[in-house]
Structures are given as C-alpha cells and as structure tokens.
Design a protein around this motif. Structure first.
Motif, PDB file in Angstrom:
ATOM      1  N   GLU A 190      -0.328  45.759  29.369  1.00  0.00           N
ATOM      2  CA  GLU A 190       0.030  44.342  29.454  1.00  0.00           C
ATOM      3  C   GLU A 190       0.343  43.879  30.861  1.00  0.00           C
ATOM      4  O   GLU A 190       0.079  42.743  31.228  1.00  0.00           O
ATOM      5  CB  GLU A 190       1.295  44.083  28.621  1.00  0.00           C
ATOM      6  CG  GLU A 190       1.025  43.771  27.201  1.00  0.00           C
ATOM      7  CD  GLU A 190       2.320  43.870  26.389  1.00  0.00           C
ATOM      8  OE1 GLU A 190       3.407  43.688  26.979  1.00  0.00           O
ATOM      9  OE2 GLU A 190       2.212  44.169  25.193  1.00  0.00           O
ATOM     10  N   GLN A 191       0.980  44.763  31.635  1.00  0.00           N
ATOM     11  CA  GLN A 191       1.530  44.328  32.922  1.00  0.00           C
ATOM     12  C   GLN A 191       0.738  44.779  34.150  1.00  0.00           C
ATOM     13  O   GLN A 191       0.903  44.219  35.220  1.00  0.00           O
ATOM     14  CB  GLN A 191       2.969  44.857  33.086  1.00  0.00           C
ATOM     15  CG  GLN A 191       3.890  44.568  31.929  1.00  0.00           C
ATOM     16  CD  GLN A 191       4.313  43.115  31.885  1.00  0.00           C
ATOM     17  OE1 GLN A 191       4.392  42.445  32.899  1.00  0.00           O
ATOM     18  NE2 GLN A 191       4.580  42.618  30.688  1.00  0.00           N
ATOM     19  N   VAL A 192      -0.079  45.813  34.006  1.00  0.00           N
ATOM     20  CA  VAL A 192      -0.692  46.388  35.205  1.00  0.00           C
ATOM     21  C   VAL A 192      -2.228  46.437  35.141  1.00  0.00           C
ATOM     22  O   VAL A 192      -2.904  45.762  35.917  1.00  0.00           O
ATOM     23  CB  VAL A 192      -0.128  47.804  35.507  1.00  0.00           C
ATOM     24  CG1 VAL A 192      -0.693  48.350  36.822  1.00  0.00           C
ATOM     25  CG2 VAL A 192       1.412  47.772  35.569  1.00  0.00           C
ATOM     26  N   TYR A 193      -2.754  47.229  34.224  1.00  0.00           N
ATOM     27  CA  TYR A 193      -4.204  47.486  34.240  1.00  0.00           C
ATOM     28  C   TYR A 193      -5.012  46.656  33.243  1.00  0.00           C
ATOM     29  O   TYR A 193      -6.235  46.624  33.322  1.00  0.00           O
ATOM     30  CB  TYR A 193      -4.479  48.966  33.968  1.00  0.00           C
ATOM     31  CG  TYR A 193      -3.797  49.899  34.947  1.00  0.00           C
ATOM     32  CD1 TYR A 193      -4.289  50.063  36.236  1.00  0.00           C
ATOM     33  CD2 TYR A 193      -2.643  50.597  34.588  1.00  0.00           C
ATOM     34  CE1 TYR A 193      -3.667  50.910  37.137  1.00  0.00           C
ATOM     35  CE2 TYR A 193      -2.015  51.452  35.484  1.00  0.00           C
ATOM     36  CZ  TYR A 193      -2.529  51.599  36.754  1.00  0.00           C
ATOM     37  OH  TYR A 193      -1.907  52.438  37.641  1.00  0.00           O
ATOM     38  N   GLY A 194      -4.341  46.019  32.304  1.00  0.00           N
ATOM     39  CA  GLY A 194      -5.038  45.222  31.302  1.00  0.00           C
ATOM     40  C   GLY A 194      -5.467  46.039  30.096  1.00  0.00           C
ATOM     41  O   GLY A 194      -5.496  47.267  30.136  1.00  0.00           O
ATOM     42  N   ARG A 195      -5.776  45.311  29.031  1.00  0.00           N
ATOM     43  CA  ARG A 195      -6.092  45.948  27.754  1.00  0.00           C
ATOM     44  C   ARG A 195      -7.600  46.032  27.557  1.00  0.00           C
ATOM     45  O   ARG A 195      -8.320  45.066  27.745  1.00  0.00           O
ATOM     46  CB  ARG A 195      -5.484  45.110  26.620  1.00  0.00           C
ATOM     47  CG  ARG A 195      -5.570  45.731  25.246  1.00  0.00           C
ATOM     48  CD  ARG A 195      -5.028  44.766  24.196  1.00  0.00           C
ATOM     49  NE  ARG A 195      -3.665  44.333  24.513  1.00  0.00           N
ATOM     50  CZ  ARG A 195      -2.581  45.092  24.308  1.00  0.00           C
ATOM     51  NH1 ARG A 195      -2.708  46.276  23.750  1.00  0.00           N
ATOM     52  NH2 ARG A 195      -1.394  44.664  24.649  1.00  0.00           N
TER      53      ARG A 195
END
Ligand code: GTR
Length: 385
Positions: A57-62
C-alpha cells in the motif's frame, strides 16, 4: 575528501553522519495494534501478511490479480557453450489476456556436467539485455555466466525495460498497462520495481520446468534499482531461497529514516514510476512511515538475504544498508535462524556471514563486478549446497 566532494556536488543531500536525524525504527515484531509477536506461528499468521500489505500500500504498490495465461517459446539454443560446459537458451515469455499478448525475452544457462539438479541465480539486469550469442562470446562482469557455470549454478537473466520501460512515461508500453488494458494506474497499484520483480517470478516459473535445476534453491539478484527489485521480489514470492541486493540504497536495503544520500523525496521525484503514489507522501517525513526497509529483509526471513555496499557509493548509504540487515535479525531469531547481529560493519573488502544473512562492503564506487559475485556465491554456497 569524498564527503566534502559529494556535499558540494549535491548540496541539498546529507553525507555527514552526525547530521543523520534521530529516529526510532518500527519493530518488525510488533503489530500495528501494538501486540508483541512471540512465535513463528504468530509471525506467519498475524504479522507477515500485515507487513506485506503495508509495503504494497505504501511503497511498492499492489500487483493485479487479473488472470493470464503464460507460455514459453524457445527462440535460440546452444548446447556447447563455454567449451561444452553449459547449454544456453533464449526464451520468450508470452502472456495472454483475452486476445491481447505481451512478451519479454530472457536467457537461461544450465551446467552440462552436473551430477544432479543444480541451484540457480536469476539476475535482474537493469542495464541492458544480453542475448544468448553475446552471453556466450563476451564475458560480462555484470552477469558473469561462465563464473556461475564453473561454480555449479544455472543462471537466467532478463532486462527490466523489456518488462516495464524504465522511464517516467514508459507505462503504455509495459506489462502494467497490459494488465490494466491501457487504463492509467491507480495510486496504490504496482509500479516498475514490483513489475520487474514479478517478471523474475515468471522466469522462476520457467526454471521450475527444467529437470536439471532444483527450483527450491533459486536466488534472485540485482544491482541498484535491480537490487531494490530483488528484495521486493523475494518478499512477494516465497519460492526464492535467497535475495541478493547489491548497492541498492534508497527503497532497497538502506533505511529510509536515515535520509542519508538519496532521500524519499528525491527518489520519488526522479523516478515516479518506481514506487506507488503513497510513498512520495513521506518526502521529508520519513519518521511517519509505518515501515522501514529492515522490514523488507524481515519479510524474506527465514530465507537468505545478502546485502553488498561500496565504500564510495555514499548516495546508496552503505551504513543504512548494513543497519537494516542487522535490524532484521530478531525476526530470523524468532524463526529459529541465525543472522548477523553485530552492530559495527565488517572491514572494507571482508565478508561477514552468519546463518541466513551475509554482507560485504567493497572499495570503490557504485557497480557490480566479479568480486561482488565471488563473495555472493560464497554465501549462496553455504545455503544452497
Ligand atoms: C540512481 C538512483 C538510485 C539507483 C541508481 C541505479 O540514479 O538514484 O536509486 O537506483 O540510479 O539504479 O543505478
């Protein structure tokens, strides 16, 4: 000296240790709700998934969960590479969703004379594509195929930009757009680093079909942006037995909270296609991040993690790269494994290995070469042989 020189070159960035802000790292063994994790069962059932979600959610994406079909097509082969020591193949991975297709090439080498299935290294090449013919004819320290073969490893490699172009406006031509059928990415959707790591997993899918490779002993490796990728690839895909992250810096092994050399602000501005949108919100307020990069290492536990730095590559923050490895040790411990716990870094040019983690800092600048690979393979030997 170097610090002075770099400070002059890049005035807005910090290279002075005493100016590193004070910070407290999030404890990988404490849940968001404040509960202490006390057993491997609790780690696996309560904490690991929560951490993985935070990084998505916060860094690399889903990553998308869209269904696709995948097939592999061999486009070239040599059975006598390196005086008969290896067989090399160029393979095309072809993806299909409805009537649309996407493909990227990769190259695989397997030793010819091994006594049984061999371990392998999948190298994420962020610099260029090495076609089969080039790999056979021209030694390349960035991906030293013959070294792998001599040491009893199979190896495979692909070029990141063939999967998702490594540029701000490359989206329409990459795998992410293919999956989204051309629709623009959502703020928390995967970005290029995650897409490249996903591609490494697809190469692993192929290695699983090769009898002479033991797919339970496969490492994923990368340098710099490729080293950020190899760590995240191993978080998302637990089939990888080891992640090797070379000079990976910010968004890789280096702790974001140290804000030493490259910062969250700088990296999300220069490379907006690498991290999902929320990561850029932590520019200048790294202390508010619910995670830090030691927890990427923790997510790979109890498998192997190898981190390498270079003493002149201060942009990548060698101290921060080492510190995150050490800060993950309690998770290895909880899972019944040894890992490096020593707070001080090993001397220049010497390797430190303890259980599941290893580290070296080499003299010189940003780069990946034979010395790094030799050290890494010494570590890989301890876990995969
Ligand atoms: C730099 C970037 C680093 C690192 C490096 C590389 O420009 O700031 O984070 O990824 O490129 O990949 O060589």
């Amino acid at each position: 000296d170097l610090v002075e020189k770099l400070t002059k070159q890049r005035r807005e960035f910090n290279y002075v240790e005493s100016k590193v802000p004070t910070y407290t790292l999030p404890n990988p063994l404490v849940t968001r709700g404040g509960d202490l994790i006390r057993s491997p069962k609790e780690w696996n059932e309560r904490r690991r998934g929560e951490l993985l979600e935070l990084f998505r959610e916060q860094v690399y994406g889903r990553r998308p969960d869209t269904e696709y079909s995948l097939r592999f097509e061999q486009t070239a082969e040599t059975t006598r590479a390196f005086d008969g020591a290896a067989t090399g193949r160029e393979i095309k991975a072809i993806f299909e969703i409805d009537d649309r297709t996407f493909s990227f090439p990769f190259v695989v080498f397997v030793p010819n004379n091994a006594s049984g299935p061999t371990p392998a290294v999948i190298h994420i090449n962020n610099r260029y594509f090495v076609p089969l013919a080039t790999a056979v004819e021209k030694p390349d320290p960035f991906w030293p195929v013959e070294t792998f073969i001599e040491r009893g490893y199979a190896t495979a490699s692909f070029h990141t930009s063939h999967v998702d172009p490594d540029k701000k406006d490359g989206y329409p031509d990459g795998i992410r757009s293919f999956f989204a059928d051309g629709k623009p990415p959502e703020d928390t959707a995967w970005r290029s680093l995650s897409a490249w790591g996903w591609a490494a997993s697809r190469v692993l899918d192929h290695l699983q079909t090769i009898d002479s490779i033991d797919a339970s002993r496969v490492a994923v490796s990368g340098h710099s942006r490729g080293g950020k990728t190899s760590l995240w690839a191993a978080c998302e895909d637990e089939r990888f037995a080891i992640a090797y992250s070379n000079n990976s810096g910010c968004g890789g092994a280096a702790l974001s909270r140290r804000a030493y050399g490259e910062t969250v602000e700088r990296i999300t501005t220069s490379f907006p296609h690498w991290f999902c949108k929320p990561f850029s919100d932590y520019a200048g307020r790294e202390n508010d991040l619910p995670v830090d990069q030691h927890e990427v290492v923790a997510l790979i536990a109890p498998r192997g993690v190898y981190v390498a730095s270079a003493d002149e590559d201060l942009w990548a923050d060698p101290k921060g790269e080492y510190a995150s490895l050490v800060a993950a040790a309690p998770v290895f411990g909880l899972l019944g494994k040894d890992a490096i716990e020593t707070a001080t870094m090993p001397p220049l040019g010497q390797q430190r290995i303890k259980g599941q983690t290893g580290y070296h800092i080499r003299a010189g600048g940003h780069g990946l070469g034979e010395l790094d690979w030799d050290f890494f393979l010494d570590f890989a030997d301890t876990l995969l042989k």
